[in-house]
Design an enzyme around this catalytic site. Structure first.
Site, PDB file in Angstrom:
ATOM      1  N   ASN A 108       0.968  -1.218  -0.025  1.00  0.00           N
ATOM      2  CA  ASN A 108       0.003  -0.083  -0.240  1.00  0.00           C
ATOM      3  C   ASN A 108       1.004   1.206  -0.004  1.00  0.00           C
ATOM      4  O   ASN A 108       2.108   1.092   0.599  1.00  0.00           O
ATOM      5  CB  ASN A 108      -0.959   0.062   1.260  1.00  0.00           C
ATOM      6  CG  ASN A 108      -1.589   1.087   1.394  1.00  0.00           C
ATOM      7  OD1 ASN A 108      -2.568   1.259   0.262  1.00  0.00           O
ATOM      8  ND2 ASN A 108      -1.939   1.772   2.363  1.00  0.00           N
ATOM      9  N   HIS A 110       0.895   5.191   1.366  1.00  0.00           N
ATOM     10  CA  HIS A 110       0.168   6.030   2.307  1.00  0.00           C
ATOM     11  C   HIS A 110       0.736   7.475   2.294  1.00  0.00           C
ATOM     12  O   HIS A 110       2.039   7.541   2.143  1.00  0.00           O
ATOM     13  CB  HIS A 110       0.192   5.781   3.722  1.00  0.00           C
ATOM     14  CG  HIS A 110      -0.514   6.399   4.591  1.00  0.00           C
ATOM     15  ND1 HIS A 110      -1.874   6.244   4.864  1.00  0.00           N
ATOM     16  CD2 HIS A 110      -0.394   7.307   5.559  1.00  0.00           C
ATOM     17  CE1 HIS A 110      -2.355   6.943   5.755  1.00  0.00           C
ATOM     18  NE2 HIS A 110      -1.368   7.670   6.446  1.00  0.00           N
TER      19      HIS A 110
END
Length: 194
Positions: A108, A110
């Protein structure tokens, strides 16, 4: 060559930065699937423009059964023989059984320097507002492995940007996004070279 699936919810600019790097030969991978939690996400259009299979798995189609949606998501990942799952602005929270099926294979990005400004509710402009409200002098982007707790997975890499005295959430977001578009492809290139 790694087979990549993208999980998206919005415009897909982070995904596009990775697709561009693949097209330029900077990442040894082939994008095989895009799954969106939002049928109206422009990322699905980007996928189709690249000839990548694209599927929307909206929460409302599964009622309140998030596990059923994630079982459908897992079936797709397995059907497409995905090696690396790239969360690129995906607002869903993955069930533990997906994380267990793909250990250290789900990443991911962020828009902050984790562990600061991560976790439930810290997405999009909420992150940048919080950074400014806290009086931080640095922000940035973090690429990390997905984990059972939101934004707590092992950090792969980070890049910082200064927080300027006259920043608004929008100006800070733009600078962080520019950094994301460099950092994410670099991190994926490294992972695909291993």
């Amino acid at each position: 060559m790694k087979r990549i699936a993208f999980l998206v919810s919005g415009g897909g600019t982070d995904m596009q930065s990775v697709l561009d790097a693949i097209d330029d030969g900077k990442i040894n991978a082939v994008p095989v699937l895009v799954i969106s939690s939002n049928a109206a996400a422009y990322a699905l259009t980007r996928a189709k423009q690249h000839g990548i299979d694209a599927v929307a798995l909206e929460r409302k189609a599964f009622g309140d059964d998030c596990a059923a949606r994630d079982r459908a998501l897992l079936r797709l990942l397995q059907e497409y023989r995905v090696d690396l799952v790239v969360m690129a602005g995906y607002l869903g929270i993955l069930s533990p059984f997906i994380l267990d099926a793909y250990p250290k294979k789900i990443i991911n990005i962020h828009p902050a320097l984790l562990p600061k400004f991560g976790g439930k509710g810290f997405f999009g402009m909420n992150v940048h507002r919080a950074v400014l409200a806290a009086g931080e002098t640095q922000s940035g982007a973090t690429v990390h492995y997905a984990a059972n707790e939101i934004d707590t997975g092992e950090i792969i890499c980070q890049a910082s940007v200064p927080v300027l005295p006259d920043d608004t959430p929008e100006t800070l977001a733009a600078r962080v996004l520019e950094t994301e578009h460099k950092l994410f492809p670099e991190a994926i290139a490294t992972l695909c070279a291993e």
